[in-house]
Every structure is written in C-alpha cells, then in structure tokens.
Motif scaffolding. Structure first.
Motif, short mmCIF file in Angstrom:
data_model
loop_
_atom_site.label_atom_id
_atom_site.label_comp_id
_atom_site.label_asym_id
_atom_site.label_seq_id
_atom_site.Cartn_x
_atom_site.Cartn_y
_atom_site.Cartn_z
N HIS A 1 16.47 -3.43 4.98
CA HIS A 1 17.40 -3.22 3.87
C HIS A 1 17.16 -4.22 2.75
O HIS A 1 17.26 -3.88 1.57
CB HIS A 1 18.84 -3.34 4.39
CG HIS A 1 19.87 -2.95 3.39
ND1 HIS A 1 20.64 -3.86 2.70
CD2 HIS A 1 20.25 -1.72 2.93
CE1 HIS A 1 21.45 -3.22 1.89
NE2 HIS A 1 21.24 -1.93 2.01
N SER A 2 16.82 -5.46 3.10
CA SER A 2 16.59 -6.49 2.09
C SER A 2 15.31 -6.23 1.29
O SER A 2 15.15 -6.75 0.19
CB SER A 2 16.51 -7.87 2.75
OG SER A 2 15.34 -7.98 3.54
N HIS B 1 31.02 -15.67 3.38
CA HIS B 1 30.34 -14.48 3.88
C HIS B 1 29.47 -13.87 2.77
O HIS B 1 28.33 -13.46 3.04
CB HIS B 1 31.35 -13.46 4.38
CG HIS B 1 30.71 -12.23 4.96
ND1 HIS B 1 29.82 -12.28 6.01
CD2 HIS B 1 30.82 -10.91 4.64
CE1 HIS B 1 29.41 -11.06 6.30
NE2 HIS B 1 29.99 -10.22 5.49
N LYS B 2 29.99 -13.82 1.57
CA LYS B 2 29.20 -13.29 0.45
C LYS B 2 27.97 -14.15 0.20
O LYS B 2 26.88 -13.64 -0.07
CB LYS B 2 30.06 -13.23 -0.82
CG LYS B 2 31.11 -12.13 -0.81
CD LYS B 2 31.91 -12.12 -2.11
CE LYS B 2 32.94 -11.00 -2.11
NZ LYS B 2 33.74 -10.98 -3.36
N TYR B 3 28.15 -15.45 0.31
CA TYR B 3 27.01 -16.36 0.10
C TYR B 3 26.00 -16.19 1.23
O TYR B 3 24.79 -16.28 1.00
CB TYR B 3 27.49 -17.81 0.03
CG TYR B 3 26.42 -18.77 -0.41
CD1 TYR B 3 25.86 -18.70 -1.69
CD2 TYR B 3 25.95 -19.76 0.45
CE1 TYR B 3 24.88 -19.57 -2.09
CE2 TYR B 3 24.96 -20.65 0.04
CZ TYR B 3 24.43 -20.55 -1.23
OH TYR B 3 23.44 -21.43 -1.63
N TYR C 1 23.80 -13.34 0.46
CA TYR C 1 22.83 -13.77 -0.56
C TYR C 1 21.71 -14.58 0.09
O TYR C 1 20.52 -14.36 -0.18
CB TYR C 1 23.56 -14.61 -1.62
CG TYR C 1 22.66 -15.38 -2.55
CD1 TYR C 1 22.01 -14.74 -3.61
CD2 TYR C 1 22.46 -16.75 -2.38
CE1 TYR C 1 21.18 -15.45 -4.47
CE2 TYR C 1 21.63 -17.46 -3.24
CZ TYR C 1 21.00 -16.81 -4.28
OH TYR C 1 20.18 -17.51 -5.12
N ILE C 2 22.07 -15.50 0.98
CA ILE C 2 21.08 -16.34 1.67
C ILE C 2 20.14 -15.48 2.52
O ILE C 2 18.92 -15.73 2.59
CB ILE C 2 21.77 -17.40 2.54
CG1 ILE C 2 22.42 -18.48 1.67
CG2 ILE C 2 20.80 -18.04 3.53
CD1 ILE C 2 21.44 -19.32 0.86
N LYS C 3 20.67 -14.45 3.15
CA LYS C 3 19.84 -13.56 3.97
C LYS C 3 18.78 -12.86 3.12
O LYS C 3 17.64 -12.68 3.55
CB LYS C 3 20.72 -12.52 4.67
CG LYS C 3 21.48 -13.04 5.87
CD LYS C 3 22.29 -11.91 6.48
CE LYS C 3 23.06 -12.37 7.69
NZ LYS C 3 23.87 -11.28 8.29
N ARG C 4 19.18 -12.46 1.92
CA ARG C 4 18.22 -11.78 1.02
C ARG C 4 17.14 -12.75 0.57
O ARG C 4 15.96 -12.40 0.52
CB ARG C 4 18.96 -11.19 -0.18
CG ARG C 4 19.87 -10.02 0.17
CD ARG C 4 20.56 -9.46 -1.05
NE ARG C 4 19.61 -8.89 -1.99
CZ ARG C 4 19.93 -8.45 -3.21
NH1 ARG C 4 21.19 -8.51 -3.61
NH2 ARG C 4 19.02 -7.94 -4.00
N ILE C 5 17.54 -13.99 0.26
CA ILE C 5 16.57 -15.00 -0.13
C ILE C 5 15.62 -15.30 1.03
O ILE C 5 14.40 -15.42 0.87
CB ILE C 5 17.28 -16.31 -0.57
CG1 ILE C 5 18.12 -16.08 -1.82
CG2 ILE C 5 16.26 -17.42 -0.80
CD1 ILE C 5 17.32 -15.80 -3.07
N LEU D 1 16.90 -22.39 5.13
CA LEU D 1 17.68 -21.17 4.91
C LEU D 1 18.17 -20.58 6.23
O LEU D 1 19.29 -20.07 6.31
CB LEU D 1 16.84 -20.14 4.15
CG LEU D 1 16.59 -20.44 2.67
CD1 LEU D 1 15.49 -19.53 2.12
CD2 LEU D 1 17.86 -20.28 1.86
N THR D 2 17.34 -20.65 7.26
CA THR D 2 17.73 -20.14 8.57
C THR D 2 18.91 -20.93 9.13
O THR D 2 19.86 -20.36 9.68
CB THR D 2 16.55 -20.21 9.56
OG1 THR D 2 15.47 -19.41 9.06
CG2 THR D 2 16.95 -19.67 10.93
N LYS D 3 18.87 -22.24 8.97
CA LYS D 3 19.98 -23.08 9.43
C LYS D 3 21.26 -22.77 8.66
O LYS D 3 22.35 -22.69 9.26
CB LYS D 3 19.62 -24.56 9.27
CG LYS D 3 18.58 -25.06 10.26
CD LYS D 3 18.30 -26.55 10.04
CE LYS D 3 17.29 -27.08 11.05
NZ LYS D 3 16.99 -28.51 10.83
#
Length: 232
Positions: free
Chosen positions: A42-43, A145-147, A150-154, A172-174
């Motif tokens: 999806h990303s 949660h919104k952030y 965003y982090i998942k997409r990055i 980012l994973t952490k």
C-alpha cells in the motif's frame, strides 16, 4: 528503484493472499503477516490507482482482528501479575473470540473477491512526502497514531531505496515500534473499559499504563530528534 522490484512486491502480496484464503488462515501470526505485506504494498502504490483503496480495505478490515490479538498477546501479559490475577481473562477471551470469528469471516469473504491486477500504478521515486517533524506532538493517541502512519510510509520508502540508509531504517523502525506500543496500550485500555472490570482495579491499570506510556513517549522524542538529525 526499477519497476521490477515493485512488481515483485505485488506478486508477493498476491501469493500470500491466495495462500491465506486457500488455507483458511486465521492465526494471529498469519494476520500479522497479511497486514505487514499489505501495508508495504500500500505504501508503494499510487493513490490514483483503484487497487490502492482495495489494499487499504484489507488493512481496515483486519484492524480490529489485530487489536484483539495484541490485547491478549501483548497488552494483558504486560500488566503486573497482581492486576492480571484479578482480571477475568477467560471470560473476556470467550466473549471476544465470538466477535473475532465474525471479523475473520468478513476478511476471508473480501479476500476471496479481491482480484489482484498484473500491473498497477506505483508511486514515483521522485514523489516527496510532506515533511513532518513530530516535535509538537503530545502524548495523545490520535496524534501519535497519525504520525506513526507517516513514519511507516517514510520507512517503506527508505527500505525500497537504492542504496539503503541503514541508520535511518534502524531509527525509523524503533520509532514505529514505540509508537505502536503506545497505540496498543490505549487500545487495550479501551477494550477493558468495555468489559465488566472492577472500577478500582481499572483505575490502577490506567495509572500503570499512563506511567508506562510517558516513558515510551520520552524514548520516542529522543529517537525522533535523532532521526531529524540524520536528515541534516
């Protein structure tokens, strides 16, 4: 990144969905794997492609199933033993399992009807996400949660870049994992609120979770600053 790499992700998704449906999978690990592969694809998809919303629906339908699994697998075990022993976990589990089975059936029905195309529109490598620093975020479920989304997409973009920046991927994973723990804690409390839990016990659990989340939030803030520093 060439298009063949993205098409490989599409094929992996199609293969897993087929296996999931044919084997009538429903376990918590299988649900988690379905969500991971769905989120990654999806990303990478362009939101102009019709399949973007279809994959998003897989994630949406499985949300409540995963929330239930996380509650029993992580939230309850994370509570101090003195609180766990006072919770009527088996009665909660019995009630919850009925709801989970219905949601699993709904997920399977949707996946059976899902036609995975051979070709789709992917995001351009040059597509830039609006930069969000996260510095102004409070310890708030909705904001964090919104952030995290965003982090998942990055993170997905970093993982599918050539060459990969392993330092950023690690940070980012952490961040993703810590924000996930905070989110799961809030969901766990919401589920307990729906159950017949002693008011005094519930209050003590809420205080415990709040203190735990404040520590996680401070770790998140430090990691987030580290990530922003890596962009300089």
């Amino acid at each position: 990144m060439n298009n063949q790499h993205y098409l490989k992700k599409l094929k992996e998704f199609k293969k897993y969905v087929k296996s999931f449906v044919n084997s009538r999978k429903s376990g918590h690990k299988e649900i988690h794997s379905l969500r991971v592969i769905s989120r990654e694809l999806h990303s990478l998809l362009s939101d102009a492609d019709p399949f973007y919303d279809r994959v998003k629906k897989v994630i949406k339908i499985s949300n409540k199933i995963r929330d239930t699994d996380v509650f029993f697998e992580f939230f309850v075990p994370s509570l101090p033993k003195k609180y766990r022993n006072k919770l009527e976990i088996e009665s909660i589990r019995k009630y919850t399992n009925k709801s989970r089975k219905k949601k699993i059936e709904k997920l399977h029905i949707y996946l059976k009807s899902l036609v995975v195309p051979k070709n789709v529109l992917f995001r351009s490598e040059n597509d830039q996400l609006n930069f969000v620093s996260g510095e102004e975020l409070r310890l708030d479920k909705t904001q964090l949660h919104k952030y995290r989304i965003y982090i998942k997409r990055i993170l997905a973009k970093e993982k599918n870049s050539v060459p990969k920046n392993e330092t950023r991927i690690k940070i980012l994973t952490k961040i993703k994992d810590i924000l996930g723990m905070i989110h799961d804690d809030y969901n766990g409390l919401e589920r307990l609120n729906l159950c017949d839990v002693n008011a005094v016990l519930l209050s003590k659990i809420k205080s415990f979770i709040q203190e735990k989340n404040e520590k996680l939030y401070n770790r998140f803030k430090n990691l987030n600053r580290e990530y922003i520093g890596s962009l300089a």
